[in-house]
Motif scaffolding. Structure first.
Motif, short mmCIF file in Angstrom:
data_model
loop_
_atom_site.label_atom_id
_atom_site.label_comp_id
_atom_site.label_asym_id
_atom_site.label_seq_id
_atom_site.Cartn_x
_atom_site.Cartn_y
_atom_site.Cartn_z
N GLU A 1 0.82 -1.21 0.00
CA GLU A 1 0.00 0.00 0.00
C GLU A 1 0.86 1.26 0.00
O GLU A 1 0.60 2.23 -0.72
CB GLU A 1 -0.94 0.02 1.21
CG GLU A 1 -2.03 -1.04 1.18
CD GLU A 1 -1.52 -2.41 1.59
OE1 GLU A 1 -0.36 -2.51 2.07
OE2 GLU A 1 -2.27 -3.39 1.43
N LYS A 2 1.91 1.26 0.85
CA LYS A 2 2.81 2.43 0.92
C LYS A 2 3.56 2.59 -0.40
O LYS A 2 3.77 3.71 -0.87
CB LYS A 2 3.77 2.27 2.09
CG LYS A 2 4.75 3.43 2.28
CD LYS A 2 4.05 4.75 2.59
CE LYS A 2 3.39 4.75 3.94
NZ LYS A 2 4.31 4.78 5.05
N ALA A 3 3.96 1.47 -1.00
CA ALA A 3 4.65 1.53 -2.29
C ALA A 3 3.75 2.14 -3.35
O ALA A 3 4.20 2.94 -4.19
CB ALA A 3 5.09 0.13 -2.70
N ASN A 4 2.47 1.78 -3.33
CA ASN A 4 1.51 2.35 -4.28
C ASN A 4 1.36 3.85 -4.06
O ASN A 4 1.25 4.63 -5.01
CB ASN A 4 0.16 1.66 -4.15
CG ASN A 4 0.17 0.24 -4.67
OD1 ASN A 4 0.99 -0.11 -5.52
ND2 ASN A 4 -0.75 -0.59 -4.18
N THR A 5 1.35 4.25 -2.78
CA THR A 5 1.23 5.67 -2.46
C THR A 5 2.43 6.45 -2.96
O THR A 5 2.29 7.52 -3.56
CB THR A 5 1.08 5.87 -0.93
OG1 THR A 5 -0.13 5.28 -0.49
CG2 THR A 5 1.06 7.36 -0.59
N LEU A 6 3.62 5.92 -2.72
CA LEU A 6 4.83 6.59 -3.19
C LEU A 6 4.85 6.71 -4.71
O LEU A 6 5.25 7.73 -5.26
CB LEU A 6 6.06 5.81 -2.70
CG LEU A 6 6.33 5.85 -1.19
CD1 LEU A 6 7.42 4.88 -0.82
CD2 LEU A 6 6.71 7.26 -0.77
N GLU A 7 4.40 5.66 -5.39
CA GLU A 7 4.33 5.69 -6.85
C GLU A 7 3.31 6.74 -7.31
O GLU A 7 3.56 7.47 -8.28
CB GLU A 7 3.92 4.32 -7.37
CG GLU A 7 3.90 4.22 -8.89
CD GLU A 7 3.54 2.83 -9.39
OE1 GLU A 7 3.26 2.70 -10.59
OE2 GLU A 7 3.53 1.88 -8.57
N PHE A 8 2.19 6.81 -6.60
CA PHE A 8 1.15 7.80 -6.93
C PHE A 8 1.70 9.21 -6.79
O PHE A 8 1.50 10.08 -7.65
CB PHE A 8 -0.05 7.60 -6.01
CG PHE A 8 -1.07 8.70 -6.08
CD1 PHE A 8 -2.05 8.69 -7.06
CD2 PHE A 8 -1.07 9.74 -5.17
CE1 PHE A 8 -2.99 9.70 -7.14
CE2 PHE A 8 -2.00 10.76 -5.22
CZ PHE A 8 -2.97 10.74 -6.22
N VAL A 9 2.40 9.47 -5.68
CA VAL A 9 2.96 10.79 -5.42
C VAL A 9 3.95 11.18 -6.50
O VAL A 9 3.93 12.31 -7.02
CB VAL A 9 3.63 10.83 -4.03
CG1 VAL A 9 4.44 12.12 -3.85
CG2 VAL A 9 2.57 10.73 -2.93
N GLU A 10 4.83 10.26 -6.86
CA GLU A 10 5.81 10.55 -7.89
C GLU A 10 5.13 10.88 -9.22
O GLU A 10 5.54 11.78 -9.95
CB GLU A 10 6.75 9.36 -8.07
CG GLU A 10 7.76 9.20 -6.96
CD GLU A 10 8.72 10.38 -6.89
OE1 GLU A 10 9.10 10.91 -7.96
OE2 GLU A 10 9.06 10.80 -5.77
N GLU A 11 4.07 10.14 -9.52
CA GLU A 11 3.33 10.36 -10.77
C GLU A 11 2.69 11.74 -10.79
O GLU A 11 2.73 12.44 -11.81
CB GLU A 11 2.26 9.29 -10.92
CG GLU A 11 1.39 9.46 -12.16
CD GLU A 11 0.23 8.47 -12.21
OE1 GLU A 11 -0.75 8.75 -12.91
OE2 GLU A 11 0.32 7.43 -11.53
N LYS A 12 2.11 12.17 -9.67
CA LYS A 12 1.40 13.45 -9.63
C LYS A 12 2.34 14.64 -9.57
O LYS A 12 1.91 15.77 -9.84
CB LYS A 12 0.45 13.47 -8.42
CG LYS A 12 -0.64 12.41 -8.48
CD LYS A 12 -1.41 12.48 -9.79
CE LYS A 12 -2.44 11.37 -9.91
NZ LYS A 12 -3.11 11.37 -11.24
N LEU A 13 3.59 14.42 -9.20
CA LEU A 13 4.53 15.54 -9.05
C LEU A 13 5.52 15.64 -10.21
O LEU A 13 6.53 16.33 -10.10
CB LEU A 13 5.30 15.40 -7.74
CG LEU A 13 4.46 15.50 -6.46
CD1 LEU A 13 5.36 15.36 -5.24
CD2 LEU A 13 3.69 16.82 -6.40
#
Length: 273
Positions: free
Chosen positions: A196-208
């Motif tokens: 779940e945390k890995a998905n969040t980190l990937e999401f953040v990188e994608e949005k930034l």
């Protein structure tokens, strides 16, 4: 950013915040609203409150607001400044005036280390406002002076951040200030990286992807201690904190951290929701 509200009680900390807010208004070409909320003094049951007390309090508040406005106007003659004085509690008054005037940002000062009793016993109007007001609040430490924001740090626990939308707010302010965004992830020591945390980190990188940014992790049992130590070593021009309420970490992070950081931070805190 069109309208900035500065709440003042005419203390040195409030005056410092007003100067900071003025510079923000100049940077954004925004209008300013200076607000002072006053309350009736405690009345004796037998004598009550003299009829002219309200007029005296109102006039004194407005006189002080106009004096503060004059000082600010000398440094920014082109900035439109409106003065509003109101009887009532500070938070309720700020909330009402913000709604009535479509305020985009509230700026407030806070007493730092000198306010130990206030921190532990009384609390702070700035902290209460930052935690409960629906619009962003800039808390300005008494010793912080304005400087152009080139580095904006976002301190968070990265727990299901994609579900809250706060990363969009952090991105918005990074673009607004044309600043580098630093994501500081708070973790308990030894905590493993979950899917779940890995998905969040990937999401953040994608949005930034459209914002210059870096991501760091701070491991500490005490989030306040971890953040204080980190920002001593890697200073930022301003720190973003949020009041998200969706996880079990909220009580410690959004409550304690905002309060502790507000009283002890040497850099401005931008509280978002």
């Amino acid at each position: 950013m069109k309208t900035i509200l500065i709440a003042t009680d005419f203390s040195p900390a409030a005056d410092n915040a007003a100067n900071y807010g003025l510079e923000l208004a100049k940077y954004f070409n925004a209008d300013l609203i200076l607000v002072n909320a006053y309350q009736l003094p405690q009345a004796n049951y037998d004598t009550g409150i003299p009829p002219d007390t309200l007029t005296i309090l109102h006039d004194a508040s407005l006189k002080s607001l106009n004096a503060a406005k004059s000082k600010l106007q000398k440094n920014a003659p082109g900035v439109k400044i409106e003065c509003i004085t109101v009887m009532g509690g500070a938070f309720d008054s700020i909330e009402q005036i913000s709604k009535e005037n479509n305020v985009d940002l509230v700026v407030m000062g806070i007493i730092g280390h000198a306010g130990v009793v206030k921190e532990h016993i009384i609390g702070s109007t700035a902290v209460k406002t930052a935690k409960h007001l629906s619009i962003p609040v800039f808390i300005i430490p008494e010793g912080a002076s304005y400087k152009r924001i080139h580095k904006l740090s976002f301190a968070c626990d990265m727990d299901h951040t994609e579900e809250t939308g706060i990363i969009y707010s952090a991105k918005f302010f990074a673009k607004l200030f044309d600043a580098e965004l630093e994501i500081v992830n708070i973790e308990a020591p030894g905590k493993e990286l979950t899917p779940e945390k890995a998905n969040t980190l990937e999401f953040v990188e994608e949005k930034l992807t459209t914002v210059k940014h870096k991501t760091f992790t701070v491991s500490d049992e005490n989030p306040v201690h971890g953040l204080e130590d980190y920002y001593k070593r890697y200073p930022s021009d301003a720190v973003i904190l949020n009041t998200k309420k969706h996880n079990v970490f909220h009580n410690m992070f959004a409550g304690s951290v905002i309060k502790k950081m507000a009283f002890h931070s040497h850099v401005p805190l931008l509280i978002i929701h």
